[in-house]
Scaffold this motif. Structure first.
Motif, mmCIF file in Angstrom:
data_model
loop_
_atom_site.group_PDB
_atom_site.id
_atom_site.type_symbol
_atom_site.label_atom_id
_atom_site.label_comp_id
_atom_site.label_asym_id
_atom_site.label_seq_id
_atom_site.Cartn_x
_atom_site.Cartn_y
_atom_site.Cartn_z
ATOM 1 N N ALA A 37 -31.144 4.956 -2.878
ATOM 2 C CA ALA A 37 -30.739 5.764 -4.032
ATOM 3 C C ALA A 37 -29.821 6.905 -3.604
ATOM 4 N N LYS A 38 -30.135 7.528 -2.496
ATOM 5 C CA LYS A 38 -29.292 8.619 -2.002
ATOM 6 C C LYS A 38 -27.927 8.101 -1.559
ATOM 7 N N GLU A 39 -27.941 6.977 -0.844
ATOM 8 C CA GLU A 39 -26.687 6.431 -0.323
ATOM 9 C C GLU A 39 -25.743 5.988 -1.434
ATOM 10 N N THR A 40 -26.283 5.501 -2.537
ATOM 11 C CA THR A 40 -25.452 4.977 -3.625
ATOM 12 C C THR A 40 -25.165 6.019 -4.699
ATOM 13 N N GLY A 41 -25.694 7.220 -4.543
ATOM 14 C CA GLY A 41 -25.455 8.263 -5.540
ATOM 15 C C GLY A 41 -26.168 8.007 -6.854
ATOM 16 N N THR A 42 -27.325 7.362 -6.800
ATOM 17 C CA THR A 42 -28.078 7.033 -8.011
ATOM 18 C C THR A 42 -28.470 8.302 -8.768
ATOM 19 N N THR A 43 -28.227 8.303 -10.058
ATOM 20 C CA THR A 43 -28.550 9.466 -10.892
ATOM 21 C C THR A 43 -29.776 9.241 -11.769
ATOM 22 N N THR A 44 -30.200 7.977 -11.897
ATOM 23 C CA THR A 44 -31.303 7.642 -12.808
ATOM 24 C C THR A 44 -32.236 6.609 -12.165
ATOM 25 N N ILE A 45 -33.526 6.893 -12.199
ATOM 26 C CA ILE A 45 -34.549 5.938 -11.771
ATOM 27 C C ILE A 45 -35.226 5.425 -13.039
ATOM 28 N N PHE A 46 -35.196 4.132 -13.243
ATOM 29 C CA PHE A 46 -35.733 3.562 -14.473
ATOM 30 C C PHE A 46 -37.213 3.207 -14.342
ATOM 31 N N PHE A 47 -37.967 3.492 -15.398
ATOM 32 C CA PHE A 47 -39.344 3.018 -15.508
ATOM 33 C C PHE A 47 -39.478 2.250 -16.810
ATOM 34 N N LYS B 83 -18.512 -3.782 -17.478
ATOM 35 C CA LYS B 83 -17.386 -4.278 -16.677
ATOM 36 C C LYS B 83 -16.907 -3.238 -15.675
ATOM 37 N N THR B 84 -16.773 -1.987 -16.099
ATOM 38 C CA THR B 84 -16.237 -0.929 -15.239
ATOM 39 C C THR B 84 -17.249 0.212 -15.170
ATOM 40 N N CYS B 85 -17.908 0.348 -14.010
ATOM 41 C CA CYS B 85 -18.945 1.367 -13.832
ATOM 42 C C CYS B 85 -18.744 2.082 -12.500
ATOM 43 N N ALA B 86 -19.150 3.355 -12.448
ATOM 44 C CA ALA B 86 -19.038 4.118 -11.207
ATOM 45 C C ALA B 86 -19.991 3.600 -10.142
ATOM 46 N N ARG B 87 -21.138 3.074 -10.586
ATOM 47 C CA ARG B 87 -22.137 2.513 -9.673
ATOM 48 C C ARG B 87 -22.620 1.186 -10.227
ATOM 49 N N ARG B 88 -23.146 0.331 -9.372
ATOM 50 C CA ARG B 88 -23.644 -0.953 -9.852
ATOM 51 C C ARG B 88 -25.067 -1.227 -9.362
ATOM 52 N N GLU B 89 -25.735 -0.195 -8.823
ATOM 53 C CA GLU B 89 -27.115 -0.346 -8.359
ATOM 54 C C GLU B 89 -28.081 0.121 -9.444
ATOM 55 N N LEU B 90 -29.003 -0.739 -9.801
ATOM 56 C CA LEU B 90 -29.976 -0.475 -10.850
ATOM 57 C C LEU B 90 -31.328 -0.240 -10.170
#
Length: 300
Positions: free
Chosen positions: A235-245, A186-193
């Motif tokens: 990923a850079k623009e959204t501050g992504t910290t994790t890339i999932f495989f 419900k409450t997350c710092a980012r919402r891009e997976l």
């Protein structure tokens, strides 16, 4: 060529499988499933009244499986074949040739839901195809469970009430899982997976996330340099910290993006098959939830 070979093998397949019939020697309904999530549903809903076999071996990538003559015979002789049309071409072909009169197509339930909710366009991938991974949405998976319970009851009327009761119980468990996901995300710092494989459209849509896939529907497809650059930029623009495989495919592409953007990698399992014999649908889905909430900085 493959279709010609398939046609030549059909008589042999029938001989190999004709002895099984629609029931096992101990009187159980013989249920043949296409891959793990459908095996899970069939076992949970069928209980002791069914004998379930899976056409996709544990640890195998299910998209492009080829069936042996015996497996085609199993499809022909089953009391019920449970599959997802459009996901595995070899299974679709076997069902069309040998099992269409005793098959349950989970995709038909998805289509019915899409028509009712008018949302089928929401599950197109970047390639323009449809995401088949409906089991990653517990709400839709619960509806498939209900319909499978009904279909098992039609195949085995003597135990219809048992199938319905188990389907209802499983639906309640899936409702609980849905609540856990809704609360946790419900409450997350980012919402891009950011994922290696576009397998999470249904999950992302259910919980208001945005999937950014490096490759499309096929997990073995090679992304273009343009796509790699686009994902890295996002990923850079959204501050992504994790890339999932994912578990059944090489992590090399995800690791390449992670290095470029200064992120880490983690497993997000599309649940196409199990790699751990001690795991099941619920344990993997809860492990996925933990991975997502950690990666997106979610607070319950």
């Amino acid at each position: 060529m493959r279709r010609r070979l398939f046609a030549l093998l059909l008589p042999l397949a029938f001989v190999a499988g004709c002895g099984s019939g629609s029931a096992t020697e101990d009187g159980k309904l013989a249920v043949v499933t296409a891959f793990y999530p459908l095996q899970f549903l069939s076992e949970r809903i069928g209980g002791d009244q069914v004998s379930v076999s899976n056409l996709t071996k544990p640890g195998a990538e299910p998209h492009d499986i080829e069936l042996t003559p015996r497996q085609v015979g199993d499809v022909a002789g089953a009391g019920l074949v449970v599959y997802l049309k459009g996901f595995q071409p070899a299974v679709d072909e076997a069902v069309a040739q040998e099992g269409k009169d005793h098959a349950f197509d989970a995709a038909s339930v998805v289509s019915l839901l899409a028509a009712t909710e008018d949302d089928d366009h929401e599950h197109e991938t970047a390639e323009g195809g449809m995401d088949p991974h409906v089991w990653l949405d517990p709400v839709r998976f619960a509806t498939i469970a209900d319909k499978l319970g009904e279909r098992l009851g039609q195949a085995d009327p003597e135990h219809a009430a048992d199938y319905k009761a188990r389907a209802t119980a499983l639906h309640a468990e899936l409702d609980k899982l849905n609540t856990e996901y809704a609360t946790g995300l419900k409450t997350c710092a980012r919402r891009e997976l950011v994922t290696s494989h576009e397998a999470f459209h249904y999950l992302a849509d259910r919980y208001d996330l945005t999937e950014v896939g490096i490759t499309g529907i096929s997990p073995e497809a090679e992304p273009s340099p343009q796509r790699l650059a686009e994902v890295a930029r996002t990923a850079k623009e959204t501050g992504t910290t994790t890339i999932f495989f994912e578990t059944l495919v090489s992590p090399a592409v995800a690791e390449t993006i992670a290095r470029e953007v200064g992120a880490k990698t983690a497993v997000l399992d599309p649940l196409e098959g199990l790699t751990d014999s001690n795991a099941d649908y619920f344990s993997v889905m809860r492990a996925n939830l933990t991975a997502i909430t950690t990666a997106l900085g979610c607070t319950a």
